[in-house]
Design a protein around this motif. Structure first.
Motif, PDB file in Angstrom:
ATOM      1  N   SER A 166       1.137   9.347   3.592  1.00 46.71           N
ATOM      2  CA  SER A 166       0.219   9.653   3.067  1.00 46.71           C
ATOM      3  C   SER A 166       0.245  10.930   3.373  1.00 46.71           C
ATOM      4  O   SER A 166       0.937  11.664   2.017  1.00 46.71           O
ATOM      5  CB  SER A 166      -1.756   9.389   3.297  1.00 46.71           C
ATOM      6  OG  SER A 166      -1.397   7.760   3.113  1.00 46.71           O
TER       7      SER A 166
ATOM      8  N   MET B 143       0.553  -1.288  -0.240  1.00 47.97           N
ATOM      9  CA  MET B 143       0.121  -0.079  -0.218  1.00 47.97           C
ATOM     10  C   MET B 143       0.589   1.219  -0.094  1.00 47.97           C
ATOM     11  O   MET B 143       0.376   1.683   0.349  1.00 47.97           O
ATOM     12  CB  MET B 143      -0.793  -0.048   1.051  1.00 47.97           C
ATOM     13  CG  MET B 143      -2.038  -0.959   0.844  1.00 47.97           C
ATOM     14  SD  MET B 143      -3.313   0.235  -0.434  1.00 47.97           S
ATOM     15  CE  MET B 143      -4.012   1.253   0.779  1.00 47.97           C
TER      16      MET B 143
ATOM     17  N   ILE C 253      -1.105   3.637  -2.735  1.00 47.24           N
ATOM     18  CA  ILE C 253      -1.234   5.159  -2.891  1.00 47.24           C
ATOM     19  C   ILE C 253      -0.203   6.161  -3.600  1.00 47.24           C
ATOM     20  O   ILE C 253      -0.884   7.163  -3.966  1.00 47.24           O
ATOM     21  CB  ILE C 253      -1.082   5.143  -1.346  1.00 47.24           C
ATOM     22  CG1 ILE C 253      -1.877   6.832  -0.748  1.00 47.24           C
ATOM     23  CG2 ILE C 253       0.346   5.090  -0.931  1.00 47.24           C
ATOM     24  CD1 ILE C 253      -3.169   6.379  -1.065  1.00 47.24           C
ATOM     25  N   SER C 254       0.902   5.894  -3.943  1.00 47.27           N
ATOM     26  CA  SER C 254       1.136   7.029  -4.606  1.00 47.27           C
ATOM     27  C   SER C 254       0.342   7.342  -6.140  1.00 47.27           C
ATOM     28  O   SER C 254       0.719   8.095  -6.637  1.00 47.27           O
ATOM     29  CB  SER C 254       2.608   6.720  -4.779  1.00 47.27           C
ATOM     30  OG  SER C 254       3.874   7.558  -5.456  1.00 47.27           O
TER      31      SER C 254
ATOM     32  N   ILE D 158      -2.033   9.594  -5.238  1.00 40.08           N
ATOM     33  CA  ILE D 158      -1.920  10.802  -4.396  1.00 40.08           C
ATOM     34  C   ILE D 158      -1.343  11.762  -5.486  1.00 40.08           C
ATOM     35  O   ILE D 158      -1.081  13.065  -5.955  1.00 40.08           O
ATOM     36  CB  ILE D 158      -0.892  10.437  -2.703  1.00 40.08           C
ATOM     37  CG1 ILE D 158      -1.947  10.287  -1.578  1.00 40.08           C
ATOM     38  CG2 ILE D 158       0.158  12.586  -2.656  1.00 40.08           C
ATOM     39  CD1 ILE D 158      -1.161   9.997  -1.067  1.00 40.08           C
TER      40      ILE D 158
ATOM     41  N   THR E 119      -1.618   6.897   7.153  1.00 42.19           N
ATOM     42  CA  THR E 119      -1.767   8.407   7.324  1.00 42.19           C
ATOM     43  C   THR E 119      -0.670   9.184   7.406  1.00 42.19           C
ATOM     44  O   THR E 119      -0.509  10.583   6.999  1.00 42.19           O
ATOM     45  CB  THR E 119      -2.717   8.585   8.443  1.00 42.19           C
ATOM     46  OG1 THR E 119      -2.370   8.000   9.910  1.00 42.19           O
ATOM     47  CG2 THR E 119      -4.107   7.873   8.404  1.00 42.19           C
TER      48      THR E 119
ATOM     49  N   HIS F 280      -4.313  -1.577   8.414  1.00 43.57           N
ATOM     50  CA  HIS F 280      -5.172  -1.901   7.781  1.00 43.57           C
ATOM     51  C   HIS F 280      -6.543  -2.375   7.241  1.00 43.57           C
ATOM     52  O   HIS F 280      -7.122  -3.570   6.942  1.00 43.57           O
ATOM     53  CB  HIS F 280      -4.719  -2.933   5.753  1.00 43.57           C
ATOM     54  CG  HIS F 280      -3.727  -1.452   6.612  1.00 43.57           C
ATOM     55  ND1 HIS F 280      -2.934  -0.016   5.126  1.00 43.57           N
ATOM     56  CD2 HIS F 280      -2.068  -1.880   5.812  1.00 43.57           C
ATOM     57  CE1 HIS F 280      -2.423   0.292   4.499  1.00 43.57           C
ATOM     58  NE2 HIS F 280      -1.396  -0.460   5.569  1.00 43.57           N
TER      59      HIS F 280
END
Length: 451
Positions: free
Chosen positions: A141, A54, A58-59, A62, A138, A413
């Motif tokens: 991120s 992840m 996630i990149s 974002i 978080t 997660h």
């Protein structure tokens, strides 16, 4: 000599072939991020697998949004002070026409923008490997948002943007030795110096849980890297792109063999992890240099990078920093090696007529490479450490120690990568109403089944 006047008939025209080629290269570079996720995911312990996947995945979300909103403008907009770009037409891609060409090339601005987007996506993902097992999702991120804005976008402008100081100085970085790999590796070092070591570092075994996943990931990276490197010449029909393609293969092969040779001499075995890591080290080192060196020079770059990166991964034990998956040893060191070797092995017959020391060019280019390398390294390390410190002092960077011991996948997660109960699914239920991946409630198993 007075500059030639470009007539309308001489202006670049849209090339369907180059446009198609660059779209394929963009897709190849996009594939590298899931490949990196598999590479990193296989290198961690079972309890951290999903989190590692992840942190790369996630990149894709974002950075894509940031790039459209303002990232492309900061990296490739009109220069401001040789430090950052900005063009209102690029904000939100609102002023870009579908047939507008990237200046001096035969591909649309949209194609160039999406190709560079894929570079922006994978760079922060590279950092994540150094932080395995211990960072809040978080917080990671948020760090990705801030780091891309404050570090990656400006550095990309320094190196590749018209008017950027490194670009104007003549620093050669064909496809990202400084902007991507040194940038990410130095950032990784800055963050881990702030957040500290994993629980059990140098005491508990922390071996890769799935070497097949590591090999799969490295294979996907190798495959996608041809788009990463050869595509960076933007489809120009002057032979430099094919040279870069060949040099990418040659240097990667040489680095893998060199790493395995070092392993055999030092440890008595040639490991699959060594083969995968050696290949990545070669890919990293040839990224800045492949357009400037000959195939024989690419072999030299690969061999030197393979040996030195293999040696560098052990520095974390000597100096006591916990670089979980050797981001510093492979990406930062490999990027430095590949960038500096341009000053020695540049042949003058590739992307430019610049020659390195071994081809009669003296040390002029070497000193330029040093300026680019150490400026990016210092800026990224310091800025990244400051960002990590600010986040740590506000929302906290690390998960609690108990969660780290039990497993970050469960804590962050509510899932596990593998289900050893035989019940199916991988979601950790919080109560009788919690839903599993299939939409049904996962009941508590009647007995434990060992892996």
């Amino acid at each position: 000599m007075a500059p030639a006047i470009m007539l309308a008939a001489d202006a670049p025209k849209l090339s369907s072939a180059n446009t198609g080629f660059m779209l394929i290269c963009s897709a190849l570079v996009m594939l590298m991020t899931p490949g990196l996720a598999f590479f990193y995911g296989g290198m961690v312990r079972v309890k951290s697998t999903l989190n590692m996947l992840m942190m790369s995945f996630i990149s894709l979300g974002i950075i894509t949004i940031l790039w459209v909103l303002y990232g492309f403008s900061m990296a490739f907009g009109t220069d401001h002070g040789s430090l950052v770009g900005w063009s209102s037409d690029y904000v939100g891609f609102g002023g870009i026409g579908k047939t507008d060409l990237w200046p001096g090339y035969t591909i649309p601005v949209f194609v160039f923008a999406v190709f560079q987007l894929m570079f922006a996506i994978i760079t922060p993902a590279l950092i994540s490997g150094a932080l395995a097992d211990r960072v809040k999702f978080t917080a990671w991120s948020l760090f990705t948002v801030l780091w891309a804005t404050i570090v990656y976008f400006p550095v990309a402008h320094w190196v590749w943007g018209t008017g950027g100081w490194a670009f104007d100085l003549g620093v050669i970085d064909f496809a990202g030795g400084t902007a991507v790999h040194i940038n990410a590796g130095a950032a990784a070092l800055g963050v881990i110096l702030v957040i500290g070591k994993r629980v059990g570092f140098r005491k508990d075994p922390m071996r890769p849980h799935s070497l097949p996943l590591v090999m799969l990931g490295s294979g996907l990276l190798w495959f996608g890297w041809f788009g990463f490197n050869a595509g960076s010449w933007l489809g120009n029909d002057d032979g430099v792109g094919p040279l870069m393609f060949v040099n990418t293969q040659v240097a990667t092969a040489a680095a893998m063999l060199a790493w395995l040779g070092y392993e055999k001499i030092r440890h008595g075995a040639c490991t699959t992890l060594g083969a995968a890591s050696g290949a990545v080290a070669g890919l990293v080192a040839i990224t800045p240099s492949g357009g400037a060196v000959s195939p024989l020079g690419a072999i030299a770059v690969g061999v030197i990078a393979g040996v030195l990166c293999a040696m560098a991964v052990g520095l974390k034990y000597r100096f006591g920093y916990d670089d979980s998956l050797d981001v510093v040893g492979v990406h930062m060191v490999g990027g430095v090696i590949g960038s500096l070797l341009i000053g020695l092995f540049a042949s003058g017959a590739g992307q430019s007529d610049v020659k390195g020391l071994f081809y009669g060019g003296g040390l002029d280019q070497f000193w330029k490479q040093c300026a680019g390398v150490f400026a990016v390294l210092a800026y990224s390390l310091i800025a990244s450490a400051v960002l990590a410190l600010l986040i740590d002092k506000t929302i906290g960077m690390r998960i609690p120690e108990d969660d780290e011991i039990s497993g970050i996948d469960r804590a962050e997660h509510a899932e596990t990568a593998y289900d050893f109960t035989g019940a199916g699914g991988g979601v950790i239920t919080a109560g009788p109403t919690a839903a599993s991946q299939g939409g049904a409630t996962q009941s508590k198993p009647s007995k434990k089944v060992d892996a």
